[in-house]
Design a protein around this motif. Structure first.
Motif, short mmCIF file in Angstrom:
data_model
loop_
_atom_site.label_atom_id
_atom_site.label_comp_id
_atom_site.label_asym_id
_atom_site.label_seq_id
_atom_site.Cartn_x
_atom_site.Cartn_y
_atom_site.Cartn_z
N GLY B 201 -21.54 6.87 -3.34
CA GLY B 201 -21.11 5.58 -2.78
C GLY B 201 -19.61 5.43 -2.58
O GLY B 201 -19.17 4.48 -1.93
N VAL B 202 -18.82 6.35 -3.11
CA VAL B 202 -17.37 6.20 -3.02
C VAL B 202 -16.89 6.30 -1.57
O VAL B 202 -15.92 5.65 -1.18
CB VAL B 202 -16.64 7.23 -3.93
N GLY B 203 -17.60 7.10 -0.79
CA GLY B 203 -17.25 7.23 0.63
C GLY B 203 -17.24 5.89 1.35
O GLY B 203 -16.39 5.65 2.22
N ASP B 204 -18.16 5.02 0.98
CA ASP B 204 -18.21 3.69 1.62
C ASP B 204 -16.97 2.87 1.28
O ASP B 204 -16.46 2.10 2.10
CB ASP B 204 -19.46 2.92 1.14
N VAL B 205 -16.51 3.02 0.05
CA VAL B 205 -15.30 2.29 -0.38
C VAL B 205 -14.10 2.80 0.42
O VAL B 205 -13.26 2.04 0.88
CB VAL B 205 -15.05 2.45 -1.90
N VAL B 206 -14.05 4.12 0.58
CA VAL B 206 -12.96 4.74 1.35
C VAL B 206 -12.95 4.20 2.78
O VAL B 206 -11.90 3.83 3.31
CB VAL B 206 -13.08 6.28 1.36
N GLU B 207 -14.12 4.14 3.39
CA GLU B 207 -14.22 3.65 4.77
C GLU B 207 -13.77 2.20 4.87
O GLU B 207 -13.05 1.80 5.78
CB GLU B 207 -15.67 3.76 5.29
N TRP B 208 -14.17 1.40 3.90
CA TRP B 208 -13.76 -0.01 3.89
C TRP B 208 -12.24 -0.13 3.80
O TRP B 208 -11.62 -0.93 4.51
CB TRP B 208 -14.43 -0.75 2.72
N LEU B 209 -11.65 0.71 2.93
CA LEU B 209 -10.19 0.66 2.76
C LEU B 209 -9.48 1.05 4.05
O LEU B 209 -8.48 0.43 4.45
CB LEU B 209 -9.76 1.59 1.62
N GLU B 211 -10.57 0.81 7.08
CA GLU B 211 -10.78 -0.25 8.07
C GLU B 211 -9.85 -1.43 7.75
O GLU B 211 -9.23 -2.01 8.64
CB GLU B 211 -12.25 -0.70 8.01
N ARG B 212 -9.76 -1.77 6.47
CA ARG B 212 -8.91 -2.87 6.03
C ARG B 212 -7.45 -2.58 6.39
O ARG B 212 -6.70 -3.44 6.83
CB ARG B 212 -9.05 -3.05 4.52
N LYS B 213 -7.06 -1.33 6.20
CA LYS B 213 -5.69 -0.92 6.49
C LYS B 213 -5.43 -1.06 7.99
O LYS B 213 -4.41 -1.59 8.41
CB LYS B 213 -5.45 0.51 6.03
N LYS B 214 -6.38 -0.62 8.76
CA LYS B 214 -6.24 -0.69 10.22
C LYS B 214 -6.09 -2.14 10.68
O LYS B 214 -5.29 -2.44 11.58
CB LYS B 214 -7.50 -0.08 10.86
#
Lengths: 113, 217
Positions: B201-209, B211-214
Protein backbone atom coordinates in the motif's frame (compact mmCIF):
# COMPACT_ATOMS: atom_id res chain seq x y z
CA UNK A 1 -1.03 20.50 27.66
CA UNK A 2 1.86 22.87 27.17
CA UNK A 3 0.33 25.62 29.27
CA UNK A 4 3.67 27.40 29.67
CA UNK A 5 4.37 28.63 26.12
CA UNK A 6 0.71 29.30 25.51
CA UNK A 7 0.34 31.33 28.73
CA UNK A 8 3.48 33.28 27.88
CA UNK A 9 1.98 34.11 24.50
CA UNK A 10 -1.31 35.22 26.06
CA UNK A 11 0.63 37.55 28.36
CA UNK A 12 2.61 38.90 25.42
CA UNK A 13 -0.50 39.63 23.35
CA UNK A 14 -2.43 41.12 26.28
CA UNK A 15 0.51 43.29 27.39
CA UNK A 16 0.99 44.51 23.83
CA UNK A 17 -2.68 45.39 23.46
CA UNK A 18 -2.58 47.38 26.71
CA UNK A 19 0.59 49.22 25.73
CA UNK A 20 -0.93 50.24 22.40
CA UNK A 21 -3.67 52.06 24.32
CA UNK A 22 -1.17 53.54 26.77
CA UNK A 23 -2.43 51.40 29.62
CA UNK A 24 0.19 50.01 31.98
CA UNK A 25 -1.65 47.29 33.84
CA UNK A 26 -3.94 44.55 32.54
CA UNK A 27 -6.70 43.72 34.98
CA UNK A 28 -8.69 41.20 33.00
CA UNK A 29 -8.14 38.93 30.00
CA UNK A 30 -11.18 37.44 28.28
CA UNK A 31 -10.29 34.22 26.45
CA UNK A 32 -12.35 32.06 24.13
CA UNK A 33 -11.17 28.46 24.38
CA UNK A 34 -12.63 25.61 22.39
CA UNK A 35 -12.46 22.19 24.01
CA UNK A 36 -10.56 20.81 21.02
CA UNK A 37 -7.77 23.32 21.50
CA UNK A 38 -6.24 21.10 24.14
CA UNK A 39 -5.79 23.91 26.63
CA UNK A 40 -7.02 22.71 30.03
CA UNK A 41 -9.17 25.65 31.14
CA UNK A 42 -9.10 24.64 34.79
CA UNK A 43 -5.32 24.81 34.95
CA UNK A 44 -5.04 28.05 33.07
CA UNK A 45 -5.58 30.42 36.03
CA UNK A 46 -3.14 28.47 38.17
CA UNK A 47 -0.31 28.65 35.64
CA UNK A 48 -1.21 32.18 34.73
CA UNK A 49 -0.82 33.52 38.28
CA UNK A 50 2.71 32.14 38.38
CA UNK A 51 3.87 33.12 34.94
CA UNK A 52 2.38 36.62 34.94
CA UNK A 53 4.45 37.81 37.90
CA UNK A 54 6.56 40.78 36.97
CA UNK A 55 4.58 41.42 33.78
CA UNK A 56 1.85 44.02 33.07
CA UNK A 57 -0.60 41.12 33.43
CA UNK A 58 0.33 40.31 37.02
CA UNK A 59 -2.79 39.80 39.08
CA UNK A 60 -5.13 39.95 36.11
CA UNK A 61 -8.23 37.80 36.24
CA UNK A 62 -8.97 35.41 33.41
CA UNK A 63 -12.47 35.07 32.04
CA UNK A 64 -12.66 31.92 29.94
CA UNK A 65 -15.54 31.24 27.62
CA UNK A 66 -15.47 27.58 26.67
CA UNK A 67 -16.79 26.34 23.38
CA UNK A 68 -17.82 22.73 22.99
CA UNK A 69 -17.22 21.17 19.57
CA UNK A 70 -20.47 20.29 17.86
CA UNK A 71 -21.63 18.13 15.00
CA UNK A 72 -24.47 18.89 12.60
CA UNK A 73 -26.74 16.07 11.44
CA UNK A 74 -26.65 15.66 7.67
CA UNK A 75 -30.23 14.33 7.68
CA UNK A 76 -32.25 16.50 10.08
CA UNK A 77 -29.87 19.42 10.66
CA UNK A 78 -29.72 19.04 14.45
CA UNK A 79 -26.69 20.62 16.13
CA UNK A 80 -25.41 18.42 18.93
CA UNK A 81 -22.35 18.17 21.16
CA UNK A 82 -19.51 16.00 19.87
CA UNK A 83 -18.91 13.14 22.31
CA UNK A 84 -16.44 10.27 21.96
CA UNK A 85 -19.06 7.52 22.00
CA UNK A 86 -20.84 8.09 18.73
CA UNK A 87 -21.08 10.64 15.98
CA UNK A 88 -24.61 9.58 15.04
CA UNK A 89 -27.44 12.10 15.43
CA UNK A 90 -29.21 11.55 18.77
CA UNK A 91 -32.51 12.60 17.21
CA UNK A 92 -32.67 10.61 13.96
CA UNK A 93 -29.55 8.41 13.95
CA UNK A 94 -28.25 10.03 10.78
CA UNK A 95 -24.64 10.74 9.92
CA UNK A 96 -23.13 14.09 10.80
CA UNK A 97 -20.44 16.63 9.96
CA UNK A 98 -18.35 18.89 12.21
CA UNK A 99 -20.16 22.16 12.80
CA UNK A 100 -16.85 24.03 12.60
CA UNK A 101 -16.59 25.08 16.23
CA UNK A 102 -14.60 23.81 19.19
CA UNK A 103 -11.02 24.63 18.24
CA UNK A 104 -11.10 28.36 18.86
CA UNK A 105 -8.29 29.81 20.96
CA UNK A 106 -8.11 33.56 21.06
CA UNK A 107 -8.06 36.60 23.27
CA UNK A 108 -11.40 38.33 22.85
CA UNK A 109 -10.68 41.50 24.83
CA UNK A 110 -8.76 42.79 27.84
CA UNK A 111 -9.48 45.35 30.53
CA UNK A 112 -6.63 47.61 31.51
CA UNK A 113 -5.84 50.75 33.47
CA UNK B 1 -11.12 53.37 35.56
CA UNK B 2 -10.63 50.14 33.64
CA UNK B 3 -10.76 50.40 29.89
CA UNK B 4 -12.09 47.58 27.73
CA UNK B 5 -9.78 46.91 24.80
CA UNK B 6 -10.85 44.66 21.93
CA UNK B 7 -8.12 42.21 20.93
CA UNK B 8 -9.60 39.36 18.87
CA UNK B 9 -6.19 37.81 18.35
CA UNK B 10 -5.56 34.08 18.16
CA UNK B 11 -3.04 32.76 20.63
CA UNK B 12 -1.49 30.96 17.69
CA UNK B 13 -1.24 34.04 15.48
CA UNK B 14 2.52 34.47 15.77
CA UNK B 15 3.04 30.77 15.20
CA UNK B 16 0.76 30.81 12.18
CA UNK B 17 2.54 33.81 10.69
CA UNK B 18 5.90 32.03 10.90
CA UNK B 19 4.28 28.88 9.55
CA UNK B 20 3.00 30.80 6.53
CA UNK B 21 6.49 32.22 5.87
CA UNK B 22 8.00 28.73 6.00
CA UNK B 23 5.30 27.40 3.70
CA UNK B 24 5.95 30.11 1.12
CA UNK B 25 9.72 29.74 1.35
CA UNK B 26 9.51 25.99 0.75
CA UNK B 27 7.12 26.46 -2.14
CA UNK B 28 9.57 28.87 -3.73
CA UNK B 29 12.16 26.08 -3.53
CA UNK B 30 9.81 23.57 -5.11
CA UNK B 31 9.51 21.61 -1.88
CA UNK B 32 6.27 20.07 -0.59
CA UNK B 33 6.30 20.02 3.23
CA UNK B 34 4.46 17.17 4.96
CA UNK B 35 3.73 17.26 8.70
CA UNK B 36 3.65 13.64 9.84
CA UNK B 37 1.53 13.09 12.94
CA UNK B 38 0.78 9.97 14.93
CA UNK B 39 1.01 8.36 18.34
CA UNK B 40 4.36 6.99 19.57
CA UNK B 41 5.04 3.72 17.79
CA UNK B 42 2.58 4.33 14.96
CA UNK B 43 5.36 3.83 12.46
CA UNK B 44 5.92 7.43 11.35
CA UNK B 45 9.65 6.97 10.83
CA UNK B 46 9.22 3.59 9.15
CA UNK B 47 6.57 5.00 6.85
CA UNK B 48 8.75 7.97 5.91
CA UNK B 49 11.59 5.58 5.17
CA UNK B 50 9.34 3.32 3.12
CA UNK B 51 7.89 6.22 1.13
CA UNK B 52 11.29 7.77 0.40
CA UNK B 53 12.65 4.45 -0.86
CA UNK B 54 9.81 4.15 -3.34
CA UNK B 55 9.32 7.76 -4.32
CA UNK B 56 12.45 8.25 -6.40
CA UNK B 57 12.33 11.93 -5.58
CA UNK B 58 14.67 14.18 -3.60
CA UNK B 59 13.60 13.94 0.06
CA UNK B 60 14.43 16.02 3.09
CA UNK B 61 13.64 14.96 6.66
CA UNK B 62 13.31 16.71 9.99
CA UNK B 63 12.83 14.47 13.01
CA UNK B 64 11.07 15.79 16.11
CA UNK B 65 11.51 13.99 19.41
CA UNK B 66 11.57 15.00 23.03
CA UNK B 67 14.97 13.35 23.42
CA UNK B 68 17.46 11.26 21.45
CA UNK B 69 18.53 10.94 17.85
CA UNK B 70 17.42 7.33 17.42
CA UNK B 71 15.19 8.17 14.45
CA UNK B 72 17.87 10.19 12.67
CA UNK B 73 20.33 7.32 13.12
CA UNK B 74 17.76 4.83 11.87
CA UNK B 75 17.17 6.89 8.73
CA UNK B 76 20.91 7.45 8.33
CA UNK B 77 21.42 3.68 8.14
CA UNK B 78 19.19 3.74 5.08
CA UNK B 79 21.15 6.54 3.53
CA UNK B 80 18.52 9.15 4.37
CA UNK B 81 19.87 12.38 5.80
CA UNK B 82 17.78 13.93 8.54
CA UNK B 83 17.97 16.89 10.90
CA UNK B 84 17.06 16.21 14.53
CA UNK B 85 15.04 18.51 16.76
CA UNK B 86 15.03 17.63 20.47
CA UNK B 87 12.38 19.59 22.32
CA UNK B 88 13.48 18.42 25.80
CA UNK B 89 9.93 18.21 27.03
CA UNK B 90 7.74 20.15 24.63
CA UNK B 91 5.00 17.83 23.42
CA UNK B 92 4.71 19.20 19.91
CA UNK B 93 6.73 21.02 17.30
CA UNK B 94 5.90 24.64 16.58
CA UNK B 95 6.64 26.89 13.61
CA UNK B 96 9.63 28.72 15.15
CA UNK B 97 11.40 25.51 16.15
CA UNK B 98 10.88 23.97 12.72
CA UNK B 99 12.00 27.16 10.95
CA UNK B 100 15.23 27.01 12.93
CA UNK B 101 15.82 23.37 11.97
CA UNK B 102 15.15 24.13 8.32
CA UNK B 103 17.94 26.71 8.34
CA UNK B 104 20.31 23.74 8.60
CA UNK B 105 19.09 22.27 5.34
CA UNK B 106 20.11 23.42 1.92
CA UNK B 107 17.10 22.96 -0.33
CA UNK B 108 19.18 22.58 -3.46
CA UNK B 109 16.53 20.79 -5.51
CA UNK B 110 12.74 20.47 -5.57
CA UNK B 111 11.38 17.53 -3.60
CA UNK B 112 9.44 16.55 -0.50
CA UNK B 113 10.19 17.53 3.09
CA UNK B 114 8.94 15.20 5.79
CA UNK B 115 8.68 16.73 9.24
CA UNK B 116 8.04 13.96 11.71
CA UNK B 117 6.23 15.54 14.65
CA UNK B 118 6.45 14.42 18.27
CA UNK B 119 4.60 11.13 18.86
CA UNK B 120 1.32 12.51 20.17
CA UNK B 121 -2.25 12.65 18.82
CA UNK B 122 -3.27 15.74 20.77
CA UNK B 123 -1.05 18.82 20.69
CA UNK B 124 0.60 18.53 17.27
CA UNK B 125 -2.82 18.80 15.63
CA UNK B 126 -3.24 22.28 17.09
CA UNK B 127 -0.29 24.00 15.51
CA UNK B 128 0.81 24.54 11.94
CA UNK B 129 4.53 24.28 11.33
CA UNK B 130 4.86 25.42 7.72
CA UNK B 131 3.42 22.34 6.09
CA UNK B 132 1.51 22.01 2.81
CA UNK B 133 -0.07 18.75 3.95
CA UNK B 134 -0.77 16.93 7.20
CA UNK B 135 -0.26 13.16 7.08
CA UNK B 136 -1.87 11.35 10.01
CA UNK B 137 -0.56 7.86 10.76
CA UNK B 138 -2.72 5.42 12.70
CA UNK B 139 -2.30 1.70 13.25
CA UNK B 140 -4.70 -1.22 13.37
CA UNK B 141 -3.11 -2.05 16.71
CA UNK B 142 -4.30 1.17 18.35
CA UNK B 143 -7.97 0.27 18.31
CA UNK B 144 -10.71 1.62 16.07
CA UNK B 145 -11.90 4.43 18.35
CA UNK B 146 -9.15 6.93 17.64
CA UNK B 147 -11.32 9.28 15.50
CA UNK B 148 -13.78 9.53 18.40
CA UNK B 149 -11.11 10.24 21.00
CA UNK B 150 -8.86 12.53 18.99
CA UNK B 151 -11.19 14.36 16.62
CA UNK B 152 -8.95 17.36 15.97
CA UNK B 153 -6.12 15.28 14.51
CA UNK B 154 -8.56 13.68 12.08
CA UNK B 155 -10.13 16.99 11.10
CA UNK B 156 -6.74 18.49 10.32
CA UNK B 157 -5.42 15.57 8.27
CA UNK B 158 -5.08 15.89 4.50
CA UNK B 159 -4.24 12.20 4.20
CA UNK B 160 -4.72 9.34 6.63
CA UNK B 161 -2.50 6.28 6.62
CA UNK B 162 -3.65 3.15 8.43
CA UNK B 163 -0.43 1.26 9.14
CA UNK B 164 0.49 -2.25 10.31
CA UNK B 165 -2.21 -3.91 8.24
CA UNK B 166 0.04 -6.98 8.23
CA UNK B 167 -1.10 -7.47 11.84
CA UNK B 168 -4.87 -7.39 11.16
CA UNK B 169 -5.25 -11.11 11.81
CA UNK B 170 -3.91 -10.66 15.34
CA UNK B 171 -5.93 -7.68 16.58
CA UNK B 172 -9.53 -6.57 17.03
CA UNK B 173 -10.00 -3.73 14.58
CA UNK B 174 -13.47 -2.62 13.58
CA UNK B 175 -12.68 -0.96 10.29
CA UNK B 176 -16.28 0.14 9.66
CA UNK B 177 -16.49 1.94 13.01
CA UNK B 178 -13.11 3.52 12.34
CA UNK B 179 -14.06 4.71 8.86
CA UNK B 180 -17.44 6.04 10.01
CA UNK B 181 -15.62 8.19 12.53
CA UNK B 182 -13.11 9.34 9.94
CA UNK B 183 -15.77 10.21 7.36
CA UNK B 184 -17.82 12.24 9.84
CA UNK B 185 -14.86 14.37 10.77
CA UNK B 186 -13.14 14.50 7.43
CA UNK B 187 -15.06 13.74 4.23
CA UNK B 188 -12.11 14.55 1.98
CA UNK B 189 -8.92 12.94 3.28
CA UNK B 190 -8.14 9.61 1.58
CA UNK B 191 -7.45 6.66 3.88
CA UNK B 192 -4.61 4.40 2.71
CA UNK B 193 -4.20 0.95 4.21
CA UNK B 194 -0.51 0.11 4.37
CA UNK B 195 2.20 -1.89 5.97
CA UNK B 196 5.37 0.19 6.16
CA UNK B 197 7.12 -3.03 7.11
CA UNK B 198 6.16 -5.09 4.06
CA UNK B 199 5.64 -2.13 1.73
CA UNK B 200 2.04 -3.06 0.99
CA UNK B 201 0.00 0.00 0.00
CA UNK B 202 2.93 2.41 0.30
CA UNK B 203 2.89 3.00 -3.45
CA UNK B 204 -0.54 4.61 -3.12
CA UNK B 205 0.80 7.03 -0.52
CA UNK B 206 3.68 7.91 -2.84
CA UNK B 207 1.27 8.61 -5.69
CA UNK B 208 -0.88 10.81 -3.47
CA UNK B 209 2.18 12.79 -2.39
CA UNK B 210 3.34 13.31 -5.94
CA UNK B 211 -0.11 14.47 -7.00
CA UNK B 212 -0.32 16.79 -3.99
CA UNK B 213 3.07 18.24 -4.88
CA UNK B 214 2.00 18.81 -8.45
CA UNK B 215 -1.17 20.61 -7.36
CA UNK B 216 0.37 22.66 -4.57
CA UNK B 217 3.94 23.59 -5.44
Amino acid sequence: MHEYPVTTEIIRIASGAAEKQNASKVTKIALVVGDLSGYASDSIQMYFDEISRGTPCEGASLEIKRIRPQLKCAECGLLFDMTPLSFKCPACGGGSRPAGNGSEFYIDYIEAE
Amino acid sequence: MDEKIEVKESVYERNDRISKETKEFLKSRGVLAVNVLGAPGAGKTSLIESVIKRAGIRSYVVEGDIESDIDVKKLGEQGIEAVQINTHGACHLDAPVVKKALSEIEFSEPGILFVENIGNLICPAELTIGEHAVMLVLTVTEGSDKPYKYPLAFQKADVIVLNKTDLLAYVEFDERYFLEGVRTLNPDAPVFRVSAKTGAGVGDVVEWLKERKKNTI
